[in-house]
Structures are given as C-alpha cells and as structure tokens.
Design a protein around this motif. Structure first.
Motif, PDB file in Angstrom:
ATOM      1  N   GLN A   1      37.283  59.680  51.463  1.00  0.00           N
ATOM      2  CA  GLN A   1      35.945  60.239  52.195  1.00  0.00           C
ATOM      3  C   GLN A   1      35.219  60.768  50.904  1.00  0.00           C
ATOM      4  OE1 GLN A   1      36.234  63.404  54.978  1.00  0.00           O
ATOM      5  NE2 GLN A   1      35.056  62.467  56.388  1.00  0.00           N
TER       6      GLN A   1
ATOM      7  N   GLU B   1      31.626  59.080  49.708  1.00  0.00           N
ATOM      8  CA  GLU B   1      30.461  60.164  49.332  1.00  0.00           C
ATOM      9  C   GLU B   1      29.990  59.970  47.996  1.00  0.00           C
ATOM     10  OE1 GLU B   1      30.740  64.126  50.311  1.00  0.00           O
ATOM     11  OE2 GLU B   1      28.660  64.538  49.995  1.00  0.00           O
TER      12      GLU B   1
ATOM     13  N   ALA C   1      28.247  56.840  47.564  1.00  0.00           N
ATOM     14  CA  ALA C   1      26.921  56.655  48.386  1.00  0.00           C
ATOM     15  C   ALA C   1      25.930  57.366  47.565  1.00  0.00           C
ATOM     16  CB  ALA C   1      27.211  57.399  49.698  1.00  0.00           C
TER      17      ALA C   1
ATOM     18  N   VAL D   1      22.926  55.472  45.752  1.00  0.00           N
ATOM     19  CA  VAL D   1      21.393  55.669  46.104  1.00  0.00           C
ATOM     20  C   VAL D   1      20.700  56.244  44.727  1.00  0.00           C
ATOM     21  CG1 VAL D   1      19.835  57.778  46.987  1.00  0.00           C
ATOM     22  CG2 VAL D   1      21.859  56.637  48.463  1.00  0.00           C
TER      23      VAL D   1
ATOM     24  N   GLN E   1      17.618  54.150  43.488  1.00  0.00           N
ATOM     25  CA  GLN E   1      16.319  54.753  43.340  1.00  0.00           C
ATOM     26  C   GLN E   1      15.812  54.468  41.909  1.00  0.00           C
ATOM     27  OE1 GLN E   1      14.041  56.037  45.591  1.00  0.00           O
ATOM     28  NE2 GLN E   1      15.638  55.062  47.392  1.00  0.00           N
TER      29      GLN E   1
ATOM     30  N   GLU F   1      14.521  64.627  42.005  1.00  0.00           N
ATOM     31  CA  GLU F   1      15.164  64.472  43.240  1.00  0.00           C
ATOM     32  C   GLU F   1      16.620  64.386  43.362  1.00  0.00           C
ATOM     33  OE1 GLU F   1      11.376  61.969  45.582  1.00  0.00           O
ATOM     34  OE2 GLU F   1      13.443  61.293  45.380  1.00  0.00           O
TER      35      GLU F   1
ATOM     36  N   ASP G   1      18.218  67.010  45.022  1.00  0.00           N
ATOM     37  CA  ASP G   1      18.970  66.955  46.061  1.00  0.00           C
ATOM     38  C   ASP G   1      20.480  66.511  46.235  1.00  0.00           C
ATOM     39  OD1 ASP G   1      16.473  67.393  47.028  1.00  0.00           O
ATOM     40  OD2 ASP G   1      15.783  65.231  47.272  1.00  0.00           O
ATOM     41  N   LEU G   2      20.676  65.973  45.162  1.00  0.00           N
ATOM     42  CA  LEU G   2      22.304  65.250  45.078  1.00  0.00           C
ATOM     43  C   LEU G   2      23.209  66.376  44.368  1.00  0.00           C
ATOM     44  CD1 LEU G   2      21.683  61.304  44.779  1.00  0.00           C
ATOM     45  CD2 LEU G   2      21.677  62.841  46.906  1.00  0.00           C
TER      46      LEU G   2
ATOM     47  N   ALA H   1      12.349  59.786  48.706  1.00  0.00           N
ATOM     48  CA  ALA H   1      12.984  58.505  49.006  1.00  0.00           C
ATOM     49  C   ALA H   1      14.385  58.655  48.909  1.00  0.00           C
ATOM     50  CB  ALA H   1      12.250  57.466  48.260  1.00  0.00           C
ATOM     51  N   THR H   2      14.760  59.320  47.782  1.00  0.00           N
ATOM     52  CA  THR H   2      16.341  59.434  47.474  1.00  0.00           C
ATOM     53  C   THR H   2      17.067  60.115  48.617  1.00  0.00           C
ATOM     54  OG1 THR H   2      15.846  59.774  45.161  1.00  0.00           O
ATOM     55  CG2 THR H   2      17.811  60.306  45.779  1.00  0.00           C
ATOM     56  N   MET H   3      16.560  61.388  49.140  1.00  0.00           N
ATOM     57  CA  MET H   3      17.073  61.990  50.308  1.00  0.00           C
ATOM     58  C   MET H   3      16.975  61.050  51.651  1.00  0.00           C
ATOM     59  SD  MET H   3      18.471  64.783  50.075  1.00  0.00           S
ATOM     60  CE  MET H   3      18.333  65.830  51.455  1.00  0.00           C
TER      61      MET H   3
ATOM     62  N   GLN I   1      17.204  57.890  52.053  1.00  0.00           N
ATOM     63  CA  GLN I   1      18.058  56.776  51.517  1.00  0.00           C
ATOM     64  C   GLN I   1      19.575  57.415  51.760  1.00  0.00           C
ATOM     65  OE1 GLN I   1      18.338  54.558  47.859  1.00  0.00           O
ATOM     66  NE2 GLN I   1      19.217  52.858  48.629  1.00  0.00           N
ATOM     67  N   LEU I   2      19.813  58.487  51.179  1.00  0.00           N
ATOM     68  CA  LEU I   2      21.002  59.119  51.251  1.00  0.00           C
ATOM     69  C   LEU I   2      21.452  59.452  53.019  1.00  0.00           C
ATOM     70  CD1 LEU I   2      23.568  60.028  49.787  1.00  0.00           C
ATOM     71  CD2 LEU I   2      22.401  62.458  49.509  1.00  0.00           C
TER      72      LEU I   2
ATOM     73  N   LEU J   1      21.877  56.353  54.706  1.00  0.00           N
ATOM     74  CA  LEU J   1      23.320  55.663  54.305  1.00  0.00           C
ATOM     75  C   LEU J   1      24.485  56.345  55.021  1.00  0.00           C
ATOM     76  CD1 LEU J   1      23.751  53.082  52.324  1.00  0.00           C
ATOM     77  CD2 LEU J   1      24.639  55.057  50.573  1.00  0.00           C
TER      78      LEU J   1
ATOM     79  N   ARG K   1      27.121  55.420  59.322  1.00  0.00           N
ATOM     80  CA  ARG K   1      28.426  55.351  59.727  1.00  0.00           C
ATOM     81  C   ARG K   1      28.635  56.049  61.235  1.00  0.00           C
ATOM     82  NH1 ARG K   1      31.583  59.177  55.601  1.00  0.00           N
ATOM     83  NH2 ARG K   1      33.254  58.736  57.167  1.00  0.00           N
TER      84      ARG K   1
ATOM     85  N   SER L   1      25.348  67.226  51.920  1.00  0.00           N
ATOM     86  CA  SER L   1      26.896  66.623  51.876  1.00  0.00           C
ATOM     87  C   SER L   1      26.970  65.672  53.134  1.00  0.00           C
ATOM     88  CB  SER L   1      27.918  67.579  52.249  1.00  0.00           C
ATOM     89  OG  SER L   1      29.141  67.386  52.915  1.00  0.00           O
ATOM     90  N   GLY L   2      27.387  64.403  52.816  1.00  0.00           N
ATOM     91  CA  GLY L   2      27.559  63.296  54.005  1.00  0.00           C
ATOM     92  C   GLY L   2      28.505  63.952  55.050  1.00  0.00           C
ATOM     93  N   PRO L   3      29.625  64.322  54.587  1.00  0.00           N
ATOM     94  CA  PRO L   3      30.633  64.940  55.864  1.00  0.00           C
ATOM     95  C   PRO L   3      29.854  65.941  56.698  1.00  0.00           C
ATOM     96  CG  PRO L   3      31.721  64.466  53.594  1.00  0.00           C
ATOM     97  CD  PRO L   3      30.373  64.322  53.545  1.00  0.00           C
TER      98      PRO L   3
END
Lengths: 276, 130
Positions: A101, A105, A108, A112, A116, A132, A136-137, B13-15, B17-18, B21, B25, B110-112
């Motif tokens: 998992q 992530e 992903a 992204v 981008q 960003e 954001d990440l 756009a980054t957010m 897309q994330l 994505l 699921r 966080s994806g989860p």
C-alpha cells in the motif's frame, strides 16, 4: 400274639420308619450342605472373576483415556504450532500489504509528480508544479527554488513559498561542507533536524537540481507543514525525482520559452525587412 | 453496484490528478474535475454528484464559499463535502465544518486516509479495491 406284642411290633415298625425318614433327612441335609458348599465356592469364584474383570476393565479404560489424552495433546500441540505459524503468516501478510500500500502510494505520488512536471513547456507552470509537489505531496511549508550561475557558482532565487521576501531576493548562503556536497558532489543535503529558521537562510535540506552531473539549481527546504513531523521514504523518493525531473523540466521550458521569444523576434524582424 | 460520481475541486492540477488516481481505487466510481468553486457550482447545478472534495484555497470561488453555496443556495443538504486544508487554515477548516462540510483532510494528502474517509462516508458497502 398278644395285643401288647402287636403294639410293640407296631411301635418298632414305626420307629424303623422314623429312622428311615431321619436317615433320608440326613442324606438330604448332607446333599444340601454339599450343594451349599459348591454354591459358596462358585459365588467366591464369580466374585473373584468380577473383581478381575472390573480391574481389567478399569485398567484398559484408563489406558485408553491416557492414550486418547496423549493423542489430543499432540493434536493440540500441532494445532497450536499451526496457529502460531498462521498467525505469523497473517502478520507477514499484513506487513506486506501495508508495504504494498505504501509502495502504491509512493508510485502514485511519483507518477503524478513526473507526469505533471513534463506536462507543460511554460516555465511559470513548471515552477508552479514544482511548488505544488513540494507543498501538496511532500508537505513543505517554506522553501525557495534557486538557479545556479555557472560562472559565479552562486544561487539566484527563482521562486519561493512561505519565506521572507529577503530570502526570495537574495542569494543562498550555504555552509562550505553543504555547498561542496550539493554543488560539487551533486548530492542532496539533509540536516539532522527537519526544521530551519528561514530568517537565517540556512535550509534543513538542499536538493540539487541536476541534469546528468551538472547542478543547474537547488531547492532549499526551510520548514515542513506543522502536521508533518518529518520526511518519510516517499518524500525522499519525491525529492530525488525532483532533483532530476524538475531540473530538466525547468531548463527545457526556459529554453523553449527563450527560443519561442527569439523566434518571434526574428519573425518580426524578417517581417519588418519584407515591408521595407 | 451503484455508480457514484465524485467531484474533485482544486486549482492545483497535481492535487487533482493525485486525488483522481486515488479515487480510481473506489469501485464503480466516476470522477469529475473542476478548477475552482465557480466551475464546481456550475457542474453541481447541471448534474448529480455523490461527493464533493474541495480545496480551501482556490481562485474565483474558494472552498469555503463553495461549501456555503452548496448548502445555502443549491440546498444540497445531504451531499457530503470534504475540504482539504493546509497549515494556517485551521480557522478556515473550522468555518468550513460550521458551514456544512462533513469532513476535512490535511495536506500533504495521503491516499489511504482519503480512502478511509470515503469508506466512512459510504459505509453501506466496502467500495475500496485492495
């Protein structure tokens, strides 16, 4: 024969009969006693047999129970062992699942970020995307993107977020060791603590933006978002990705922008010459 | 399985897309994107959505204004709204929740966590593919 003789004879005969009866009675009693003795013996034998049978039966039962108990214990031990094995397997699967998992992530985020970064040729958009990704990440609150001057080997700010205007207008001062690591070795610098004072201009991390071995810029990180305690594995991966891809994206977009501008100038100049 | 339509509103756009994505699921889910509150409001007027995920900080119409618009003007009282905030927007986050947002997520996303939140908002069935 006189009457008295007859009576005597009669009495004698009766006594003979009585004697005979008594004799028979004696024989019968003797037989009864014998039979009684035989039955007693038989009873004793049966009692003895019963006792033996009981003893044998109890002993067999206990032995069987002991055997069953032994088998059950073995079974229990086997089941306990299997349970422990399955529990361990379960634990391993859970850990593996969490790992997958996490990797999912990471992938992903990397996908992204990479997608981008190469989605535009507009330098401003590329810078915006780098911002960003960092906010954001990765979860960086304060940072500055610097470009390196090839001749003077100084860092000129290109864009920043969450820092004072002085920091986005001045040059980046790095300690000699950090400078050598980032600029000469083209390696990312991470301080022990993931906080730095943006006012002092010393970042807690400096990521070289490199095209192959050439360092074209640096992303200086000064502060993480308050909810972000520290950088994780994904963040290091993302920062590594930025080190390569952001540099290419920034440089190529700037080159494209310059080429476009020059082309337009040349076209306008040719147009001017044609009109003369 | 019933199809759910999620509206993702973010100027980044980054957010977007994330988030998209990650939402892929969720089984049987469709995702529609909007760059700001104005675009989102137009989409909400013309279509039906099961969830709105909106960033707080956006140009034209920000996330707060969008939440208020959804609840007060569009009268979509049952539509779940999730707001995304960063540090320093604690006041906005609280205001967003007061205005009618159902939940919030903080950056970095966080994806989860997002998937857990969706499972919480739609508990009738486990929609998340493992």
């Amino acid at each position: 024969m006189s009457t008295s003789d007859a009576e005597i004879h009669n009495v004698f005969a009766k006594s003979e009969e009585l004697l005979e009866m008594l004799r028979k009675g004696k024989e019968f009693t003797e037989q009864l006693l014998k039979e009684n003795e035989r039955l007693r013996l038989r009873t004793l034998q049966l009692e003895q047999e019963t006792l033996e049978l009981q003893e044998r039966s109890t002993k067999g039962h206990v032995e069987r129970l002991v055997e069953e108990n032994k088998q059950l214990k073995e079974k229990l031990s086997h089941l306990e062992k299997r349970f422990a094995e399955i529990e361990q397997e379960n634990f391993d699967f859970a850990a593996k699942y969490a790992e997958v998992q996490q990797q999912n992530e990471n992938l992903a985020n990397l996908y992204v970020a990479s997608y981008q970064l190469h989605s535009t040729l507009d330098p401003n958009e590329v810078i915006q995307i780098v911002k960003e990704i960092l906010i954001d990440l990765v979860g960086v609150e304060a940072f500055v993107i610097y470009m390196t001057d090839k001749k003077t080997r100084t860092f000129t700010p290109l864009a920043g977020e969450g820092v004072s205007p002085q920091l986005t207008s001045g040059t980046l001062e790095l300690a000699p060791a950090v400078r050598a690591k980032v600029l000469d070795a083209a390696e990312t610098y991470y301080a022990q603590k993931e906080t730095a004072d943006p006012q002092q201009g010393r970042p807690f991390a400096a990521i070289p933006l490199k095209i192959k071995k050439e360092v074209v810029g640096v992303i200086a990180l000064f502060k993480l978002l308050s909810q972000k305690a520290h950088l994780g594995a994904t963040d290091y991966e993302l920062l590594n990705l930025l080190a390569g891809h952001a540099a290419t994206a920034i440089v190529s977009s700037r080159l494209y922008f310059d080429a476009e501008r020059k082309l337009k100038t040349i076209e306008a100049f040719i147009e001017l010459l044609k009109n003369r | 399985m019933e199809t759910k339509t999620f509206l993702v509103v973010d100027d980044s756009a980054t957010m977007r897309q994330l988030i998209c994505l990650t939402l892929r699921r969720v089984k049987g889910c469709q995702v529609v994107e909007a760059q700001d509150g104005v675009e989102a409001a137009a989409l909400l007027r013309s279509g039906s959505f099961d969830l709105v995920i909106a960033d707080i900080k956006m140009p034209n119409m920000d996330g707060l204004a969008l939440v208020k618009h959804i609840r007060q003007d569009l009268k979509l009282t049952d539509l779940p709204v999730v707001i995304i905030t960063t540090k320093g927007e604690d006041g906005d986050r609280d205001e967003g929740l007061r205005a009618g947002a159902n939940a919030y997520l903080t950056k970095p996303l966080s994806g989860p966590m997002l998937l857990q939140l969706i499972e919480r908002l739609f508990p009738e069935k486990s929609n998340v593919a493992s």
